[in-house]
Write a protein that holds these residues in place. Structure first.
Motif, PDB file in Angstrom:
ATOM      1  N   VAL A 134       0.845  -1.215   0.031  1.00 42.15           N
ATOM      2  CA  VAL A 134      -0.065  -0.006   0.078  1.00 42.15           C
ATOM      3  C   VAL A 134       0.821   1.317  -0.137  1.00 42.15           C
ATOM      4  CG1 VAL A 134      -1.345   1.472   1.377  1.00 42.15           C
ATOM      5  CG2 VAL A 134      -2.020  -1.057   1.267  1.00 42.15           C
ATOM      6  N   GLN A 135       1.927   1.234   0.805  1.00 42.02           N
ATOM      7  CA  GLN A 135       2.751   2.503   0.775  1.00 42.02           C
ATOM      8  C   GLN A 135       3.557   2.612  -0.432  1.00 42.02           C
ATOM      9  OE1 GLN A 135       5.075   1.296   4.214  1.00 42.02           O
ATOM     10  NE2 GLN A 135       3.725   2.500   5.663  1.00 42.02           N
ATOM     11  N   ALA A 136       3.862   1.614  -1.021  1.00 37.65           N
ATOM     12  CA  ALA A 136       4.500   1.849  -2.468  1.00 37.65           C
ATOM     13  C   ALA A 136       3.282   2.322  -3.521  1.00 37.65           C
ATOM     14  CB  ALA A 136       4.969   0.409  -2.896  1.00 37.65           C
ATOM     15  N   ALA A 137       2.011   1.824  -3.453  1.00 44.84           N
ATOM     16  CA  ALA A 137       1.244   2.211  -4.415  1.00 44.84           C
ATOM     17  C   ALA A 137       0.635   3.618  -3.895  1.00 44.84           C
ATOM     18  CB  ALA A 137       0.037   1.373  -4.178  1.00 44.84           C
ATOM     19  N   CYS A 138       0.548   4.115  -2.816  1.00 45.13           N
ATOM     20  CA  CYS A 138      -0.006   5.382  -2.086  1.00 45.13           C
ATOM     21  C   CYS A 138       0.880   5.827  -1.272  1.00 45.13           C
ATOM     22  CB  CYS A 138      -1.348   5.156  -1.771  1.00 45.13           C
ATOM     23  SG  CYS A 138      -2.570   4.438  -2.599  1.00 45.13           S
TER      24      CYS A 138
ATOM     25  N   GLY B  25       2.749   8.427   1.247  1.00 51.81           N
ATOM     26  CA  GLY B  25       2.579   9.575   1.989  1.00 51.81           C
ATOM     27  C   GLY B  25       0.901   9.338   2.573  1.00 51.81           C
ATOM     28  N   VAL B  26       0.096   8.236   2.122  1.00 48.41           N
ATOM     29  CA  VAL B  26      -1.106   8.067   2.619  1.00 48.41           C
ATOM     30  C   VAL B  26      -1.080   7.531   3.692  1.00 48.41           C
ATOM     31  CG1 VAL B  26      -3.519   7.449   1.966  1.00 48.41           C
ATOM     32  CG2 VAL B  26      -2.133   8.398   0.080  1.00 48.41           C
ATOM     33  N   PRO B  27      -1.956   7.860   4.903  1.00 49.99           N
ATOM     34  CA  PRO B  27      -1.946   7.305   6.005  1.00 49.99           C
ATOM     35  C   PRO B  27      -2.840   5.836   5.863  1.00 49.99           C
ATOM     36  CG  PRO B  27      -2.806   9.513   6.446  1.00 49.99           C
ATOM     37  CD  PRO B  27      -2.403   9.345   5.029  1.00 49.99           C
ATOM     38  N   VAL B  28      -2.152   5.029   6.816  1.00 51.02           N
ATOM     39  CA  VAL B  28      -2.682   3.570   6.691  1.00 51.02           C
ATOM     40  C   VAL B  28      -3.003   3.167   8.031  1.00 51.02           C
ATOM     41  CG1 VAL B  28      -2.223   1.193   6.590  1.00 51.02           C
ATOM     42  CG2 VAL B  28      -1.042   2.839   4.954  1.00 51.02           C
ATOM     43  N   LEU B  29      -4.404   2.809   8.359  1.00 47.95           N
ATOM     44  CA  LEU B  29      -5.097   2.216   9.526  1.00 47.95           C
ATOM     45  C   LEU B  29      -5.270   0.969   9.547  1.00 47.95           C
ATOM     46  CD1 LEU B  29      -6.402   3.651  12.274  1.00 47.95           C
ATOM     47  CD2 LEU B  29      -8.641   3.858  11.019  1.00 47.95           C
ATOM     48  N   VAL B  30      -4.647   0.113  10.351  1.00 49.40           N
ATOM     49  CA  VAL B  30      -5.092  -1.298  10.554  1.00 49.40           C
ATOM     50  C   VAL B  30      -5.775  -1.289  11.892  1.00 49.40           C
ATOM     51  CG1 VAL B  30      -4.055  -3.366  11.435  1.00 49.40           C
ATOM     52  CG2 VAL B  30      -2.904  -1.963   9.573  1.00 49.40           C
ATOM     53  N   VAL B  31      -7.067  -1.885  11.711  1.00 49.66           N
ATOM     54  CA  VAL B  31      -7.901  -2.258  12.945  1.00 49.66           C
ATOM     55  C   VAL B  31      -7.552  -3.729  13.121  1.00 49.66           C
ATOM     56  CG1 VAL B  31     -10.458  -2.606  13.578  1.00 49.66           C
ATOM     57  CG2 VAL B  31      -9.800  -0.807  11.842  1.00 49.66           C
ATOM     58  N   ALA B  32      -7.082  -3.912  14.461  1.00 49.11           N
ATOM     59  CA  ALA B  32      -6.590  -5.192  14.863  1.00 49.11           C
ATOM     60  C   ALA B  32      -7.880  -5.580  15.775  1.00 49.11           C
ATOM     61  CB  ALA B  32      -5.786  -4.974  15.954  1.00 49.11           C
ATOM     62  N   ASN B  33      -8.390  -6.977  14.806  1.00 51.10           N
ATOM     63  CA  ASN B  33      -9.768  -7.390  14.904  1.00 51.10           C
ATOM     64  C   ASN B  33      -9.687  -8.494  16.041  1.00 51.10           C
ATOM     65  OD1 ASN B  33     -12.432  -7.898  14.772  1.00 51.10           O
ATOM     66  ND2 ASN B  33     -11.957  -9.040  12.893  1.00 51.10           N
ATOM     67  N   GLY B  34      -9.485  -8.384  17.417  1.00 50.72           N
ATOM     68  CA  GLY B  34      -9.697  -9.183  18.252  1.00 50.72           C
ATOM     69  C   GLY B  34      -8.364 -10.351  18.223  1.00 50.72           C
ATOM     70  N   CYS B  35      -7.417  -9.685  17.699  1.00 47.68           N
ATOM     71  CA  CYS B  35      -6.039 -10.324  17.200  1.00 47.68           C
ATOM     72  C   CYS B  35      -5.455 -11.011  18.726  1.00 47.68           C
ATOM     73  CB  CYS B  35      -5.206  -9.594  16.808  1.00 47.68           C
ATOM     74  SG  CYS B  35      -5.480  -8.876  15.084  1.00 47.68           S
ATOM     75  N   THR B  36      -4.935 -12.229  18.569  1.00 49.56           N
ATOM     76  CA  THR B  36      -4.074 -12.942  19.420  1.00 49.56           C
ATOM     77  C   THR B  36      -2.444 -13.197  19.240  1.00 49.56           C
ATOM     78  OG1 THR B  36      -4.935 -15.054  18.712  1.00 49.56           O
ATOM     79  CG2 THR B  36      -6.062 -13.935  20.700  1.00 49.56           C
ATOM     80  N   ASP B  37      -2.166 -12.552  18.007  1.00 49.79           N
ATOM     81  CA  ASP B  37      -0.675 -12.712  17.646  1.00 49.79           C
ATOM     82  C   ASP B  37      -0.110 -11.344  17.565  1.00 49.79           C
ATOM     83  OD1 ASP B  37      -1.828 -11.595  15.478  1.00 49.79           O
ATOM     84  OD2 ASP B  37      -1.169 -13.024  13.853  1.00 49.79           O
ATOM     85  N   ASP B  38       0.850 -11.476  16.736  1.00 52.40           N
ATOM     86  CA  ASP B  38       1.630  -9.913  16.597  1.00 52.40           C
ATOM     87  C   ASP B  38       1.180  -9.160  15.498  1.00 52.40           C
ATOM     88  OD1 ASP B  38       2.549 -11.626  14.342  1.00 52.40           O
ATOM     89  OD2 ASP B  38       4.549 -11.207  14.781  1.00 52.40           O
TER      90      ASP B  38
ATOM     91  N   THR C 266       5.365  -1.508  13.358  1.00 49.97           N
ATOM     92  CA  THR C 266       6.629  -1.344  12.941  1.00 49.97           C
ATOM     93  C   THR C 266       6.641  -1.174  11.531  1.00 49.97           C
ATOM     94  OG1 THR C 266       7.236  -3.261  14.545  1.00 49.97           O
ATOM     95  CG2 THR C 266       8.697  -2.955  12.431  1.00 49.97           C
ATOM     96  N   HIS C 267       5.731  -1.319  10.848  1.00 46.96           N
ATOM     97  CA  HIS C 267       5.578  -0.839   9.005  1.00 46.96           C
ATOM     98  C   HIS C 267       4.975   0.445   9.084  1.00 46.96           C
ATOM     99  CE1 HIS C 267       6.663  -5.098   8.937  1.00 46.96           C
ATOM    100  NE2 HIS C 267       6.998  -4.797   7.348  1.00 46.96           N
ATOM    101  N   GLY C 268       4.689   1.122  10.233  1.00 44.96           N
ATOM    102  CA  GLY C 268       4.412   2.573  10.113  1.00 44.96           C
ATOM    103  C   GLY C 268       3.032   2.862  10.164  1.00 44.96           C
ATOM    104  N   ALA C 269       2.175   1.825  10.433  1.00 46.11           N
ATOM    105  CA  ALA C 269       0.595   1.746  10.377  1.00 46.11           C
ATOM    106  C   ALA C 269       0.131   2.482  11.691  1.00 46.11           C
ATOM    107  CB  ALA C 269       0.041   0.655  10.005  1.00 46.11           C
ATOM    108  N   GLN C 270      -1.001   3.243  11.634  1.00 43.58           N
ATOM    109  CA  GLN C 270      -1.589   3.389  12.912  1.00 43.58           C
ATOM    110  C   GLN C 270      -2.362   2.366  13.216  1.00 43.58           C
ATOM    111  OE1 GLN C 270      -3.053   7.735  13.267  1.00 43.58           O
ATOM    112  NE2 GLN C 270      -2.542   7.787  10.936  1.00 43.58           N
ATOM    113  N   VAL C 271      -2.821   2.151  14.528  1.00 37.69           N
ATOM    114  CA  VAL C 271      -3.744   0.935  14.931  1.00 37.69           C
ATOM    115  C   VAL C 271      -4.778   1.445  15.800  1.00 37.69           C
ATOM    116  CG1 VAL C 271      -3.651  -1.512  15.969  1.00 37.69           C
ATOM    117  CG2 VAL C 271      -1.578  -0.771  14.447  1.00 37.69           C
ATOM    118  N   VAL C 272      -5.902   0.658  15.521  1.00 38.73           N
ATOM    119  CA  VAL C 272      -7.049   0.624  16.656  1.00 38.73           C
ATOM    120  C   VAL C 272      -7.466  -0.794  16.909  1.00 38.73           C
ATOM    121  CG1 VAL C 272      -7.922   3.067  15.954  1.00 38.73           C
ATOM    122  CG2 VAL C 272      -8.636   1.125  14.773  1.00 38.73           C
ATOM    123  N   LEU C 273      -7.882  -0.825  17.967  1.00 39.23           N
ATOM    124  CA  LEU C 273      -8.106  -2.321  18.513  1.00 39.23           C
ATOM    125  C   LEU C 273      -9.775  -2.100  18.387  1.00 39.23           C
ATOM    126  CD1 LEU C 273      -5.906  -2.439  21.581  1.00 39.23           C
ATOM    127  CD2 LEU C 273      -5.540  -3.192  19.002  1.00 39.23           C
ATOM    128  N   SER C 274     -10.286  -3.641  18.113  1.00 45.22           N
ATOM    129  CA  SER C 274     -11.587  -3.591  18.119  1.00 45.22           C
ATOM    130  C   SER C 274     -11.911  -5.229  18.792  1.00 45.22           C
ATOM    131  CB  SER C 274     -12.374  -3.582  16.776  1.00 45.22           C
ATOM    132  OG  SER C 274     -12.219  -4.907  15.993  1.00 45.22           O
TER     133      SER C 274
END
Length: 244
Positions: free
Chosen positions: A20-24, A26-39, A46-54
């Motif tokens: 996504v960063q290569a294609a866009c 400077g565009v902000p990336v938001l990851v929604v961690a959806n009940g994750c139990t891993d890393d 680490t890859h520069g995304a903002q993260v919210v939890l759900s």
């Protein structure tokens, strides 16, 4: 803005963000961690995304993501018309096709990246093919025009539509029923052809004979959305140069 819902996609999310960063740039990336139990969270940050939890649930993740995007837009100065592209974290959706989605936003408020109008037929067999094609026909009947790949999670959305969904998103199940809701609210939709890859590991939620049961449930939810008394809320989208 780029939105990526992710549940236990630690082995894949880093490659998706890089794409996504290569294609866009400077565009902000938001990851929604959806009940994750891993890393997933650690890799995304680490890859520069903002993260919210759900909590767990695909619809829950999207609802949380739309609300977070609107909150971010509300405190940031707009440099042009805003847009949102959402894609899955499993590696199926090609970031290089994001410009095609953005071009479609000149014609409609929701643009579906479609595997079924690209001239490349996905390698779906049996129950899954029947389910996706049947649900596409049913959704088309309810909205009054042809939509094919109604289970695609790769889409572009205008700012007015994102703001609508942030307040009205169904948090139990989100699939073709959302498209019917979007239509009922007066927003336009188009499909653009996209060639997608197979999942890069993990498990699809549209697979096997369970897809038949899922399709029957989704067909009923689509009909319920179509039967709602909804006041159209469509707003004219600003045209011109698009910002993220």
């Amino acid at each position: 803005m780029i939105l990526i819902p992710a549940r236990n996609e630690g082995p894949r999310i880093g490659r998706v963000i890089c794409g996504v960063q290569a294609a866009c740039p400077g565009v902000p990336v938001l990851v929604v961690a959806n009940g994750c139990t891993d890393d997933t969270v650690a890799v995304a940050r680490t890859h520069g995304a903002q993260v919210v939890l759900s909590p767990p649930g695909y619809a829950t993740a999207l609802a949380a993501g739309y609300r977070a995007v609107v909150d971010m837009w509300n405190v940031a100065e707009a440099s042009g018309p805003r847009w949102l592209v959402q894609l899955d974290a499993d590696g199926q959706h090609p970031p290089e096709s994001i410009p095609d989605l953005l071009a479609g936003l000149e014609r409609a408020e929701l643009v579906l990246g479609s595997r079924l109008v690209s001239g490349h037929s996905p390698d779906w067999m049996g129950a899954r093919r029947w389910a996706v094609e049947g649900l596409g026909l049913w959704t088309s009947v309810l909205v009054g025009y042809r939509l094919r790949d109604v289970t695609s999670g790769f889409m572009g959305l205008s700012e007015p539509l994102v703001r609508h969904l942030a307040e009205n998103f169904p948090v139990q199940v989100a699939d073709a029923n959302v498209l019917v809701q979007v239509h009922q609210a007066g927003f336009g939709m188009v499909e653009v052809p996209v060639v997608m890859s197979d999942r890069d590991g993990g498990e699809s939620m549209h697979g096997g004979w369970r897809s038949i049961v899922y399709t029957a449930k989704m067909a009923a939810l689509c009909l319920r959305e179509r039967s709602r008394r909804t006041q159209p809320v469509r707003a004219d989208c600003a045209k011109g140069a698009l910002g993220g």
